[in-house]
Design an enzyme around this catalytic site. Structure first.
Site, PDB file in Angstrom:
ATOM      1  N   CYS A  87       0.129  -0.914  -0.041  1.00 16.61           N
ATOM      2  CA  CYS A  87       0.119  -0.073   0.184  1.00 16.61           C
ATOM      3  C   CYS A  87       0.803   1.601   0.236  1.00 16.61           C
ATOM      4  O   CYS A  87       1.741   1.903  -1.261  1.00 16.61           O
ATOM      5  CB  CYS A  87      -1.147  -0.383   1.139  1.00 16.61           C
ATOM      6  SG  CYS A  87      -2.885   1.027   0.809  1.00 16.61           S
ATOM      7  N   HIS A  88       0.782   2.103   0.891  1.00 18.04           N
ATOM      8  CA  HIS A  88       1.952   3.211   1.137  1.00 18.04           C
ATOM      9  C   HIS A  88       3.365   2.899   1.838  1.00 18.04           C
ATOM     10  O   HIS A  88       3.728   3.595   1.296  1.00 18.04           O
ATOM     11  CB  HIS A  88       1.076   4.307   2.224  1.00 18.04           C
ATOM     12  CG  HIS A  88      -0.334   4.910   1.309  1.00 18.04           C
ATOM     13  ND1 HIS A  88      -1.747   4.438   1.349  1.00 18.04           N
ATOM     14  CD2 HIS A  88      -0.825   5.913   0.782  1.00 18.04           C
ATOM     15  CE1 HIS A  88      -2.636   4.769   1.663  1.00 18.04           C
ATOM     16  NE2 HIS A  88      -1.856   6.422   0.255  1.00 18.04           N
TER      17      HIS A  88
END
Length: 180
Positions: free
Chosen positions: A106-107
């Site tokens: 994800c991030h």
């Protein structure tokens, strides 16, 4: 095999911590929660507070040599906090320098960008990181899981929580290749 999970004191997406943690445990390995501060970390379900988890070691007391691999869970705030901590960034960079496998979802690749380890690599992430990865010399792809074997180390990346099953299977298989 001992696997470090590096997270900030708050902001980690809970499912991106707990599901990979369970995958490591199911593989018969030992997960350790490493953070920039001692005590507990506060996980989140998107923007809502979720559970807390006890920190096993601070990044200052966790030499890379003590671990066989690194997992970087996401959450928007988590990697943003980590990339501002010099010891956390050095910890991440140390896994690449040692040729140890790293998995990020994800991030989480924001921390990889800050550690300057994406240059020449192909990876995926949450779509909003595409420009950051490109500006750091990496190649971004929109794939459920991307495994990159570059610079004598393995990087496994995924885009989002919906990719967790494939992410867990991929990083456990890749980390298993390095198990003694």
């Amino acid at each position: 095999m001992k696997v470090a999970f590096l997270v900030a004191p708050e902001g980690v997406e809970q499912v991106e911590l707990t599901e990979p943690w369970q995958a490591v445990t199911d593989a018969g390995w030992t997960p350790e929660l490493v953070s920039t501060a001692s005590g507990e970390i506060q996980a989140f379900n998107h923007l809502d507070k979720a559970d807390t988890f006890p920190v096993d070691r601070t990044v200052a007391d966790a030499p890379v040599g003590d671990f066989d691999g690194l997992v970087l869970p996401g959450g928007v705030a988590n990697p943003d906090f980590l990339r501002l901590d010099e010891k956390a960034v050095a910890f991440v960079r140390g896994f690449f320098e040692a040729g140890k496998p790293v998995a990020a979802i994800c991030h989480a690749p924001w921390t990889l960008v800050e550690a300057d380890v994406v240059r020449g690599r192909t990876l995926t992430s949450w779509p909003s990181l595409r420009t950051d990865i490109g500006n750091a010399g990496g190649r971004w792809v929109d794939e459920q899981v991307k495994i990159c074997h570059a610079e004598d180390s393995t990087l496994v990346t995924s885009r989002k929580p919906d990719d967790l099953k494939a992410f867990d299977e991929a990083f456990v298989a890749e980390f298993g290749k390095t198990a003694g």
